[in-house]
Design a protein around this motif. Sequence first.
Motif, PDB file in Angstrom:
ATOM      1  N   GLN A  12      35.453  28.556  46.302  1.00 17.61           N
ATOM      2  CA  GLN A  12      36.130  28.725  47.759  1.00 17.61           C
ATOM      3  C   GLN A  12      36.306  30.317  47.595  1.00 17.61           C
ATOM      4  OE1 GLN A  12      34.878  26.761  50.172  1.00 17.61           O
ATOM      5  NE2 GLN A  12      33.632  26.060  48.229  1.00 17.61           N
ATOM      6  N   PRO A  13      36.210  31.062  49.678  1.00 17.15           N
ATOM      7  CA  PRO A  13      36.840  31.766  49.437  1.00 17.15           C
ATOM      8  C   PRO A  13      37.574  32.250  49.542  1.00 17.15           C
ATOM      9  CG  PRO A  13      35.765  31.757  51.060  1.00 17.15           C
ATOM     10  CD  PRO A  13      35.822  30.352  50.105  1.00 17.15           C
ATOM     11  N   TYR A  14      38.970  31.064  49.622  1.00 21.34           N
ATOM     12  CA  TYR A  14      40.454  31.258  49.134  1.00 21.34           C
ATOM     13  C   TYR A  14      40.793  31.367  47.681  1.00 21.34           C
ATOM     14  CZ  TYR A  14      39.158  26.019  49.318  1.00 21.34           C
ATOM     15  OH  TYR A  14      39.326  24.519  48.906  1.00 21.34           O
ATOM     16  N   ALA A  15      39.790  31.140  46.537  1.00 20.66           N
ATOM     17  CA  ALA A  15      39.907  30.927  45.329  1.00 20.66           C
ATOM     18  C   ALA A  15      40.850  32.020  44.840  1.00 20.66           C
ATOM     19  CB  ALA A  15      38.773  30.461  44.270  1.00 20.66           C
ATOM     20  N   CYS A  16      40.712  32.411  43.360  1.00 20.58           N
ATOM     21  CA  CYS A  16      41.433  33.951  42.539  1.00 20.58           C
ATOM     22  C   CYS A  16      39.146  34.187  43.013  1.00 20.58           C
ATOM     23  CB  CYS A  16      41.871  33.770  41.780  1.00 20.58           C
ATOM     24  SG  CYS A  16      43.038  33.853  42.495  1.00 20.58           S
ATOM     25  N   TRP A  17      39.135  35.077  43.170  1.00 21.61           N
ATOM     26  CA  TRP A  17      37.101  35.726  42.115  1.00 21.61           C
ATOM     27  C   TRP A  17      37.139  36.641  41.105  1.00 21.61           C
ATOM     28  CZ3 TRP A  17      32.663  35.909  46.591  1.00 21.61           C
ATOM     29  CH2 TRP A  17      32.917  34.763  47.111  1.00 21.61           C
ATOM     30  N   PRO A  18      36.917  36.691  39.668  1.00 22.54           N
ATOM     31  CA  PRO A  18      37.343  37.969  38.719  1.00 22.54           C
ATOM     32  C   PRO A  18      36.697  39.244  39.970  1.00 22.54           C
ATOM     33  CG  PRO A  18      35.517  36.370  38.230  1.00 22.54           C
ATOM     34  CD  PRO A  18      36.314  35.363  39.329  1.00 22.54           C
ATOM     35  N   GLU A  19      35.413  39.425  40.560  1.00 22.58           N
ATOM     36  CA  GLU A  19      35.047  40.522  40.864  1.00 22.58           C
ATOM     37  C   GLU A  19      36.164  40.818  41.831  1.00 22.58           C
ATOM     38  OE1 GLU A  19      33.989  37.160  41.298  1.00 22.58           O
ATOM     39  OE2 GLU A  19      31.579  37.601  40.683  1.00 22.58           O
ATOM     40  N   ARG A  20      36.992  40.325  42.045  1.00 26.09           N
ATOM     41  CA  ARG A  20      38.321  40.984  43.182  1.00 26.09           C
ATOM     42  C   ARG A  20      39.705  41.087  42.585  1.00 26.09           C
ATOM     43  NH1 ARG A  20      36.639  36.913  48.119  1.00 26.09           N
ATOM     44  NH2 ARG A  20      34.379  37.897  48.080  1.00 26.09           N
ATOM     45  N   SER A  21      38.957  40.307  40.884  1.00 26.84           N
ATOM     46  CA  SER A  21      40.548  40.823  40.390  1.00 26.84           C
ATOM     47  C   SER A  21      41.429  42.287  40.912  1.00 26.84           C
ATOM     48  CB  SER A  21      40.399  41.103  39.155  1.00 26.84           C
ATOM     49  OG  SER A  21      42.251  41.011  38.005  1.00 26.84           O
ATOM     50  N   ARG A  22      43.349  42.089  40.337  1.00 22.67           N
ATOM     51  CA  ARG A  22      43.629  42.676  40.455  1.00 22.67           C
ATOM     52  C   ARG A  22      43.974  43.957  39.197  1.00 22.67           C
ATOM     53  NH1 ARG A  22      48.886  41.314  44.121  1.00 22.67           N
ATOM     54  NH2 ARG A  22      49.651  43.169  43.868  1.00 22.67           N
ATOM     55  N   GLY A  23      43.468  43.078  38.479  1.00 20.55           N
ATOM     56  CA  GLY A  23      42.751  43.961  37.511  1.00 20.55           C
ATOM     57  C   GLY A  23      43.752  43.855  35.981  1.00 20.55           C
ATOM     58  N   ARG A  24      43.603  44.816  35.288  1.00 17.49           N
ATOM     59  CA  ARG A  24      44.515  44.311  34.250  1.00 17.49           C
ATOM     60  C   ARG A  24      45.283  45.454  34.103  1.00 17.49           C
ATOM     61  NH1 ARG A  24      42.109  41.042  30.862  1.00 17.49           N
ATOM     62  NH2 ARG A  24      40.008  40.453  31.378  1.00 17.49           N
ATOM     63  N   ARG A  25      46.767  45.920  33.216  1.00 15.11           N
ATOM     64  CA  ARG A  25      47.626  46.769  33.038  1.00 15.11           C
ATOM     65  C   ARG A  25      46.922  48.180  32.188  1.00 15.11           C
ATOM     66  NH1 ARG A  25      52.914  45.096  29.951  1.00 15.11           N
ATOM     67  NH2 ARG A  25      53.564  46.323  30.899  1.00 15.11           N
ATOM     68  N   TYR A  26      45.850  47.445  31.062  1.00 14.66           N
ATOM     69  CA  TYR A  26      45.024  48.630  31.476  1.00 14.66           C
ATOM     70  C   TYR A  26      43.842  48.613  31.449  1.00 14.66           C
ATOM     71  CZ  TYR A  26      50.206  49.724  28.620  1.00 14.66           C
ATOM     72  OH  TYR A  26      50.879  49.124  27.707  1.00 14.66           O
ATOM     73  N   PRO A  27      42.987  49.458  31.762  1.00  9.85           N
ATOM     74  CA  PRO A  27      41.330  49.248  32.275  1.00  9.85           C
ATOM     75  C   PRO A  27      40.997  49.296  31.452  1.00  9.85           C
ATOM     76  CG  PRO A  27      43.227  51.276  33.761  1.00  9.85           C
ATOM     77  CD  PRO A  27      43.556  50.186  32.781  1.00  9.85           C
ATOM     78  N   GLN A  28      39.623  48.411  31.198  1.00 15.77           N
ATOM     79  CA  GLN A  28      38.819  47.893  30.741  1.00 15.77           C
ATOM     80  C   GLN A  28      37.473  47.893  31.459  1.00 15.77           C
ATOM     81  OE1 GLN A  28      40.126  44.668  28.164  1.00 15.77           O
ATOM     82  NE2 GLN A  28      41.143  46.435  27.101  1.00 15.77           N
ATOM     83  N   PRO A  29      36.738  48.104  30.534  1.00 13.26           N
ATOM     84  CA  PRO A  29      35.445  47.997  30.894  1.00 13.26           C
ATOM     85  C   PRO A  29      34.757  46.814  30.918  1.00 13.26           C
ATOM     86  CG  PRO A  29      34.926  49.211  29.040  1.00 13.26           C
ATOM     87  CD  PRO A  29      36.217  49.087  29.394  1.00 13.26           C
ATOM     88  N   VAL A  30      34.243  45.988  31.816  1.00 14.12           N
ATOM     89  CA  VAL A  30      33.753  44.198  32.528  1.00 14.12           C
ATOM     90  C   VAL A  30      32.640  44.268  30.453  1.00 14.12           C
ATOM     91  CG1 VAL A  30      33.726  44.572  34.998  1.00 14.12           C
ATOM     92  CG2 VAL A  30      31.677  45.067  33.372  1.00 14.12           C
ATOM     93  N   ALA A  31      33.279  42.987  30.812  1.00 13.34           N
ATOM     94  CA  ALA A  31      32.179  42.953  30.112  1.00 13.34           C
ATOM     95  C   ALA A  31      30.609  42.101  30.334  1.00 13.34           C
ATOM     96  CB  ALA A  31      32.746  41.097  29.602  1.00 13.34           C
ATOM     97  N   PRO A  32      30.234  42.557  29.742  1.00 14.71           N
ATOM     98  CA  PRO A  32      28.067  41.765  29.573  1.00 14.71           C
ATOM     99  C   PRO A  32      27.976  40.305  29.685  1.00 14.71           C
ATOM    100  CG  PRO A  32      28.422  42.924  27.642  1.00 14.71           C
ATOM    101  CD  PRO A  32      29.719  42.656  27.723  1.00 14.71           C
ATOM    102  N   THR A  33      29.026  39.447  29.463  1.00 17.98           N
ATOM    103  CA  THR A  33      28.609  38.044  29.551  1.00 17.98           C
ATOM    104  C   THR A  33      29.330  36.709  29.782  1.00 17.98           C
ATOM    105  OG1 THR A  33      28.640  37.621  27.324  1.00 17.98           O
ATOM    106  CG2 THR A  33      26.646  38.241  28.022  1.00 17.98           C
ATOM    107  N   ARG A  34      30.767  37.715  30.407  1.00 20.06           N
ATOM    108  CA  ARG A  34      31.511  37.144  30.478  1.00 20.06           C
ATOM    109  C   ARG A  34      33.016  37.917  31.589  1.00 20.06           C
ATOM    110  NH1 ARG A  34      35.501  37.428  26.167  1.00 20.06           N
ATOM    111  NH2 ARG A  34      34.852  39.192  25.460  1.00 20.06           N
ATOM    112  N   ASN A  35      32.681  36.551  32.383  1.00 19.40           N
ATOM    113  CA  ASN A  35      33.825  36.850  33.941  1.00 19.40           C
ATOM    114  C   ASN A  35      35.612  37.393  33.055  1.00 19.40           C
ATOM    115  OD1 ASN A  35      36.023  35.108  34.148  1.00 19.40           O
ATOM    116  ND2 ASN A  35      34.107  33.550  34.701  1.00 19.40           N
ATOM    117  N   GLU A  36      35.647  38.287  34.321  1.00 22.22           N
ATOM    118  CA  GLU A  36      37.279  38.880  33.455  1.00 22.22           C
ATOM    119  C   GLU A  36      38.317  37.115  33.360  1.00 22.22           C
ATOM    120  OE1 GLU A  36      37.959  41.724  32.544  1.00 22.22           O
ATOM    121  OE2 GLU A  36      35.757  41.491  33.461  1.00 22.22           O
TER     122      GLU A  36
END
Length: 414
Positions: free
Chosen positions: A22-46
Motif C-alpha cells: 500500500q502507499p502508506y507502507a515502506c517501499w524499499p525503492e523509497r528508503s531513506r538509505g543506509r549510513r554508508y551508501p551501497q549499490p543496490v542488489a540485483p536479486t533482493r530488495n533493500e
Amino acid sequence: MPDTDPSRPLAVPGLPPQVALQPYACWPERSRGRRYPQPVAPTRNEFQRDRDRVIHSSAFRRLVYKTQVFLNHEGDLFRTRLTHSLEVAQLGRSIARSLGLHEDLVEAIALAHDLGHTPFGHAGQDALNACLHQLPPDPEQPHDAPTSHEPDGGFEHNLQSLRVVDELEQRYPEHDGINLCFETREGILKHCSRANALWLEAREPGGVGQRFLSGQSPSLEAQLANLADEIAYNAHDIDDGVRSGLLRLEQLEALELFERQRRAVLQAYPALAGKRLLYESIRRMLTEQVYDVIEASGSAILQAGVQSVDEVRRSPVLLGFSAPMREQASALKRFLMLNLYRHPQVMEQTGRARQVVTELYLIYHEAPEELPALADGAAPLSLRRRVADHIAGMTDRYALREHQRLTGQSLFEA
C-alpha cells in the motif's frame, strides 16, 4: 524500472495478486538509505538484504543461548531469545500481508529487535543498568570517561540492539556494523530516553533518534513488529509457564481471553485435555488477536487517511488492538507478571542472574586485562562501556562459565 507511483498499490512478486503493497507502507525503492551508501542488489530488495544481514550476524546466533523467561540451562524446550524472535517474525509477516505492509521489513525488524539483550533476560539488563548508574565514571581515570562513540547513560536493550547493528558487529572491511536501512534501524529502536535521543541526534541529525524528540510515530512496519512482539511473548509465556509447572491450566480460567478459547475448544472436542487442550486454546487465542489487530488497524489506517510513510509518522500510532482486546491483553500481561515473572522460583533464579552480571561487571572494571582486546580500528570507548558491551554480548552459559572462572563460584546447577 519499478513502478513508484504512490497513488497506486504495488503488486508484490511471489504473493497472490490481490495482496499489494500500500502507499502508506515502506517501499524499499523509497528508503531513506543506509549510513554508508551501497549499490543496490540485483536479486533482493533493500529490506531483504537487511533481513539476511541480521540472520548472518554473530549477535543473532547468540540469541539461541539467551534467556526469554527461563534460564537457558533449565530446559531444552523453553523459548529463547532466538525462538521468540522467530515467532515475532512469523506473526508480523502474517499481519503485514493482510494490511499491505512490507513483509521483509517487518521480518528484519522482528529478527533484530532483541540483538542487544543481555544474558538472563530482563534480570541481566536491570543488573547491568544498575552497575552503570551506581559506578559512575572515575574522573581521575581518563579511560573511564564516556566518549562521543557511546551513550552517557545506563543500559537499555533497545539502544544496545541499535549499537549492535551500527557499531559492534564487525563483518565488513569499510565500516563497523552491518549498515542496515534507516527503516530497519528505526524499528529496532522502539524505545529511547530523551538523553539517548539527543546523543543519537548529535551523531546523526534527522536520524533514528529524531522522532523521540519531535513526538512522531515510526513506520507502520515498526509499529507492527512492536505489537507482534507483545502478542508472541504473551502466548508463549503461557505455554512455557504451564510446561514448567509454575502455572496451572486451572489458573488461566480467570483470563477472559484464554478461557473463551478453552471453552470453544471443549465444545468442539469435549474429551480433549492436557497439552492438546492447552496448545489448541493458545492457537485460537493467537488467531483471535491477529484478526483483531488486522481489523482494528485497518479501520484506524482508513480513518486517518494516510497515503504515505511521512503521513504515518505525523499521525498517532495507528496499529493496535481494539479497545476490548487491549483490555483483555493487558489483563493477560498483569496475570503473567504476578503469577509467572514474579513466581518465587523465577525470582530466585533471576536474583542469582543479577549477582552473576553484577560481579562480572565489577571484576572486569577492576581487571580490564580480562576483557578481550579491542579489534583493530575499533571506535574508542570508555572502560565502563567496553565492559557493558562485553557482558551484553554474552550468552547465558558463557556468562556462567566466565563467572565461575573468575570467582570460583557455581551459582546454578547444571
